[in-house]
Design a protein around this motif. Structure first.
Motif, PDB file in Angstrom:
ATOM      1  N   ALA A   1      29.096 -54.965  20.531  1.00  0.00           N
ATOM      2  CA  ALA A   1      27.861 -55.079  19.754  1.00  0.00           C
ATOM      3  C   ALA A   1      28.075 -54.469  18.376  1.00  0.00           C
ATOM      4  O   ALA A   1      28.691 -53.423  18.243  1.00  0.00           O
TER       5      ALA A   1
ATOM      6  N   SER B   1      28.721 -49.772  15.574  1.00  0.00           N
ATOM      7  CA  SER B   1      29.271 -50.411  16.761  1.00  0.00           C
ATOM      8  C   SER B   1      29.631 -49.326  17.765  1.00  0.00           C
ATOM      9  O   SER B   1      29.793 -48.155  17.414  1.00  0.00           O
TER      10      SER B   1
ATOM     11  N   LEU C   1      20.668 -58.147  16.720  1.00  0.00           N
ATOM     12  CA  LEU C   1      20.593 -59.398  17.474  1.00  0.00           C
ATOM     13  C   LEU C   1      19.191 -59.992  17.409  1.00  0.00           C
ATOM     14  O   LEU C   1      19.020 -61.197  17.494  1.00  0.00           O
TER      15      LEU C   1
ATOM     16  N   GLU D   1      20.264 -51.885  21.557  1.00  0.00           N
ATOM     17  CA  GLU D   1      21.219 -52.984  21.371  1.00  0.00           C
ATOM     18  C   GLU D   1      22.665 -52.512  21.489  1.00  0.00           C
ATOM     19  O   GLU D   1      23.506 -53.218  22.026  1.00  0.00           O
TER      20      GLU D   1
END
Length: 86
Positions: free
Chosen positions: A8, A22, A56, A81
């Motif tokens: 992600a 990330s 996202l 997320e």
């Protein structure tokens, strides 16, 4: 963007600084990245541009003040997320 926590990535531009989030970050690490300039001491806030993060779920504006309910909601959204298993 990938959907799993290992890959992600959330990107953004806050106060002219591009960044990528990330991996498994804590809410404090996320907050420090989004509001980096508050602790900088040498950087004045420039409200001539919009600060955004791309997740996202879409694009979200980064509030000027990290202590607002909107800021807390954004940090939680980003954390969810990046770390969906937490």
């Amino acid at each position: 963007m990938a959907a799993d926590a290992r890959s992600a990535r959330i990107t953004g531009n806050v106060q002219g600084r591009d960044f990528v989030l990330s991996g498994r970050l804590s809410t404090e690490e996320i907050r420090d990245t989004l509001w980096w300039w508050q602790d900088d001491g040498h950087h004045e806030y420039d409200d001539s541009r919009t600060d955004v993060v791309a997740t996202l779920g879409g694009y979200y504006q980064v509030p000027r003040d990290s202590r607002t309910p909107e800021a807390a909601d954004l940090v939680e959204l980003v954390h969810t997320e990046l770390c969906p298993d937490d």
